[in-house]
Design a protein around this motif. Structure first.
Motif, short mmCIF file in Angstrom:
data_model
loop_
_atom_site.label_atom_id
_atom_site.label_comp_id
_atom_site.label_asym_id
_atom_site.label_seq_id
_atom_site.Cartn_x
_atom_site.Cartn_y
_atom_site.Cartn_z
N ASN A 61 24.58 6.82 -14.76
CA ASN A 61 25.83 7.41 -15.25
C ASN A 61 26.49 8.27 -14.18
OD1 ASN A 61 25.54 6.21 -17.76
ND2 ASN A 61 24.33 7.93 -18.58
N LEU A 62 25.66 8.93 -13.35
CA LEU A 62 26.21 9.76 -12.27
C LEU A 62 26.99 8.91 -11.28
CD1 LEU A 62 26.44 12.47 -10.76
CD2 LEU A 62 24.26 11.94 -9.65
N VAL A 63 26.43 7.75 -10.94
CA VAL A 63 27.10 6.84 -10.01
C VAL A 63 28.45 6.40 -10.57
CG1 VAL A 63 26.99 4.55 -8.93
CG2 VAL A 63 24.98 6.03 -8.93
N LYS A 64 28.47 6.02 -11.84
CA LYS A 64 29.72 5.59 -12.47
C LYS A 64 30.75 6.71 -12.50
CE LYS A 64 27.44 2.20 -15.47
NZ LYS A 64 27.15 1.81 -16.87
N LEU A 65 30.29 7.92 -12.78
CA LEU A 65 31.21 9.05 -12.83
C LEU A 65 31.81 9.34 -11.47
CD1 LEU A 65 32.47 11.49 -14.26
CD2 LEU A 65 30.37 12.78 -13.77
N VAL A 66 30.96 9.36 -10.42
CA VAL A 66 31.44 9.65 -9.08
C VAL A 66 32.42 8.58 -8.61
CG1 VAL A 66 30.76 9.90 -6.66
CG2 VAL A 66 29.42 11.00 -8.44
N ASN A 67 32.10 7.30 -8.91
CA ASN A 67 33.02 6.22 -8.54
C ASN A 67 34.35 6.36 -9.25
OD1 ASN A 67 31.97 4.48 -6.54
ND2 ASN A 67 30.46 3.70 -7.99
N ALA A 68 34.31 6.76 -10.52
CA ALA A 68 35.56 6.95 -11.28
C ALA A 68 36.38 8.08 -10.68
CB ALA A 68 35.23 7.22 -12.74
N LEU A 69 35.71 9.17 -10.26
CA LEU A 69 36.42 10.29 -9.65
C LEU A 69 36.99 9.90 -8.28
CD1 LEU A 69 34.00 13.22 -10.56
CD2 LEU A 69 36.22 12.72 -11.58
N LEU A 70 36.21 9.13 -7.51
CA LEU A 70 36.70 8.68 -6.20
C LEU A 70 37.94 7.81 -6.33
CD1 LEU A 70 33.39 7.76 -4.33
CD2 LEU A 70 34.97 9.58 -3.73
N ASP A 71 38.01 7.03 -7.41
CA ASP A 71 39.13 6.11 -7.60
C ASP A 71 40.29 6.72 -8.37
OD1 ASP A 71 38.10 3.94 -6.21
OD2 ASP A 71 36.93 3.25 -7.93
N ALA A 72 40.25 8.01 -8.65
CA ALA A 72 41.35 8.67 -9.35
C ALA A 72 42.64 8.54 -8.53
CB ALA A 72 41.03 10.14 -9.59
N GLY A 73 43.64 7.89 -9.09
CA GLY A 73 44.91 7.70 -8.38
C GLY A 73 44.99 6.42 -7.59
N VAL A 74 43.88 5.66 -7.54
CA VAL A 74 43.87 4.40 -6.79
C VAL A 74 44.30 3.27 -7.72
CG1 VAL A 74 42.44 2.74 -5.56
CG2 VAL A 74 42.07 5.20 -5.23
N THR A 75 45.35 2.55 -7.35
CA THR A 75 45.83 1.41 -8.13
C THR A 75 46.02 0.21 -7.21
OG1 THR A 75 48.13 2.13 -7.82
CG2 THR A 75 47.01 2.89 -9.81
N ASP A 76 46.24 -0.94 -7.81
CA ASP A 76 46.36 -2.18 -7.04
C ASP A 76 47.64 -2.24 -6.23
OD1 ASP A 76 43.95 -3.04 -8.04
OD2 ASP A 76 44.86 -4.14 -9.71
N ASP A 77 48.65 -1.45 -6.60
CA ASP A 77 49.95 -1.57 -5.95
C ASP A 77 50.10 -0.66 -4.73
OD1 ASP A 77 49.84 0.70 -7.52
OD2 ASP A 77 51.97 0.69 -8.01
N ILE A 78 49.07 0.13 -4.39
CA ILE A 78 49.18 1.00 -3.22
C ILE A 78 48.59 0.30 -2.01
CG2 ILE A 78 49.08 3.09 -4.63
CD1 ILE A 78 46.20 3.47 -3.77
N SER A 79 48.99 0.77 -0.84
CA SER A 79 48.51 0.16 0.39
C SER A 79 47.05 0.50 0.62
CB SER A 79 49.35 0.64 1.59
OG SER A 79 49.14 2.03 1.80
#
Length: 483
Positions: A61-79
């Motif tokens: 669960n820690l891994v999933k949480l950290v990955n979710a936090l790392l990807d905050a603001g990351v979307t497919d439409d950004i460079s």
């Protein structure tokens, strides 16, 4: 016999050992040992999709949480560059959040309530930074946070004499990543330099609210330098990545230029030759230089050449269109039998000329593909089988189901090819066209088109061949729509 298989793995065993070692440090050496190891890992500690080791279930669960936090603001439409920037800054916030929380607890236990309150504001700032990334308000608030950060570090250094001003050095490095406008980077950097210089050249102890232990200065210096190390590593990785992408693009352009030169040669020779011969024959018969009977003999050969020419022109046009506009797919459920019949009809004259036999099995099946693309693939594969078959040979089409996919094979008992030649068919360089058993010509791009159209329809293509015994080309496609 040649089969091309590509296997991709998301993470190596070494990465899993690295993560397991981090967890061990957290359990045995405490927070400081874990963070020192955490910061030493290059750029991103946890790659996307990182699977937790089966032996450390508590970290899943820690891994999933950290990955979710790392990807905050990351979307497919950004460079790609913007994505790396956001993930790096999120990583900085994640790394220092537990450190700040640790000092908040320590300060409360030791009675340094003012320092604990400032630490709480710092922790809230970290979480707020991730939050504005999540809601895509990055550019709106980040300038305000950058300015407040400069004064916050200065205030902490003055109020608690704990070396907080060293974070201004790291702050300058982070500013260089966050902003694109040069004047803003220079302005904020100058502000950090002025505040840091003033702090180091001025005795501010008289303004202290609560002087913390001297070892806090050492800890904050280490943490500030660690942050600089992360940022520098990020910039280094960005530079390496940019060079790799540029090299790949240059290689792609070189292959494309070679292909275009080959096509120009094809158009100049292989395509123009049948037209020139047809023009000459018409000129001879119009001027009554040859008899009608002689022209009848020539017309059979000219007919075959014109058929080859039409196929070559169709391939050239489709290849050129794909290079300019890309391949558009409109997949649907398609019955194989009528498409195969159409591909055979297009080659009927060549099949009859070589007196070839056509064998079929399982062609009543359906698959999920663009019907025009299936016709192009079958037409080129049947054309190749006819081209390299001997007089009186057999071309066998077999269709069968394997798992959730339909496999189509087209087999001939013609001249075949070596393993090296078979492997080169699916390489980056344009294949070299060989003449058929009756000296038929080709452009060499038919198989390239088959490969491209197969891939765009979520299919696979491979070949099995042996010199002197013939070749079998396979294509595999989904039975039903796949998301």
């Amino acid at each position: 016999m040649t089969c091309i298989n590509v296997c991709l793995t998301d993470i190596t065993q070494a990465n899993q050992q690295e993560f397991a070692h981090s967890v061990k440090l957290l359990n045995t050496s405490g927070l400081y040992g874990f963070l020192r190891h955490f910061i030493a890992i290059k750029l991103i500690l946890l790659p996307e999709g990182f699977p937790p080791p089966s032996t450390v279930n508590m970290t899943g669960n820690l891994v999933k949480l950290v990955n979710a936090l790392l990807d905050a603001g990351v979307t497919d439409d950004i460079s790609f560059r913007e994505r790396k920037r956001i993930r790096t800054l999120n990583l900085v916030a994640i790394v220092y959040a537990p450190v700040t929380l640790f000092f908040i607890i320590t300060n409360i236990i030791n009675g340094h309530y003012a320092a604990a309150a400032i630490g709480g504001c710092s922790l809230a700032g970290n979480l707020f930074f991730i939050l504005i990334n999540h809601f895509r308000r990055f550019r709106v608030f980040v300038t305000v946070l950058a300015v407040l950060g400069s004064f916050f570090f200065t205030f902490g250094g003055i109020a608690f004499q704990n070396g907080n001003e060293y974070y201004l050095i790291a702050h300058m490095t982070v500013v260089a990543i966050i902003f694109h406008k040069r004047w803003l980077i220079i302005l904020l950097s100058c502000l950090d330099v002025l505040l840091f210089t003033w702090m180091r050249m001025t005795d501010t102890s008289a303004y202290a609210i609560d002087i913390l232990p001297a070892n806090r200065v050492i800890v904050n210096i280490m943490m500030a330098l660690s942050l600089v190390s992360i940022v520098v590593q990020y910039l280094r990785n960005e530079h390496i990545l940019a060079e790799q992408k540029l090299a790949a693009k240059n290689q792609e352009l070189e292959v494309l230029n070679n292909t275009r030169e080959k096509l120009i040669s094809i158009i100049a020779h292989d395509v123009s030759s049948p037209i020139a011969q047809l023009k000459l024959s018409l000129y001879l018969i119009n001027n009554k230089t040859i008899t009608q009977e002689k022209f009848q003999e020539l017309s059979e050969q000219l007919s075959l050449q014109v058929t080859e020419l039409l196929g070559s022109l169709d391939n050239l046009l489709k290849w050129s269109r794909n290079q300019l506009h890309g391949i558009a797919t409109r997949p649907q459920h398609v019955a194989i039998e009528p498409v195969f019949r159409q591909a055979v009809i297009l080659q009927k004259e060549n099949i009859d000329n070589k007196q070839l036999n056509i064998a079929e099995s399982g062609i009543e099946r359906t698959l999920w593909i663009d019907p025009d693309h299936l016709l192009l693939i079958l037409r080129n594969l049947v054309s190749n089988a006819v081209k390299f078959s001997y007089q009186g040979g057999t071309i066998a089409l077999k269709v069968f189901k394997k798992d959730d996919r339909i496999v189509i094979s087209i087999q001939d008992n013609g001249i075949g090819m070596s393993a090296e030649t078979a492997k080169s068919l699916f390489g980056g360089e344009p294949p070299v066209s060989k003449r058929g058993t009756l000296n038929e010509k080709g452009t060499g791009i038919g198989l390239r088109l088959c490969q491209e159209f197969t891939a765009f329809n979520k299919g696979y293509m491979w070949v099995e061949s042996e010199e002197g015994k013939g070749s079998t080309f396979f294509v595999s496609f989904p039975v039903h729509h796949q998301a």
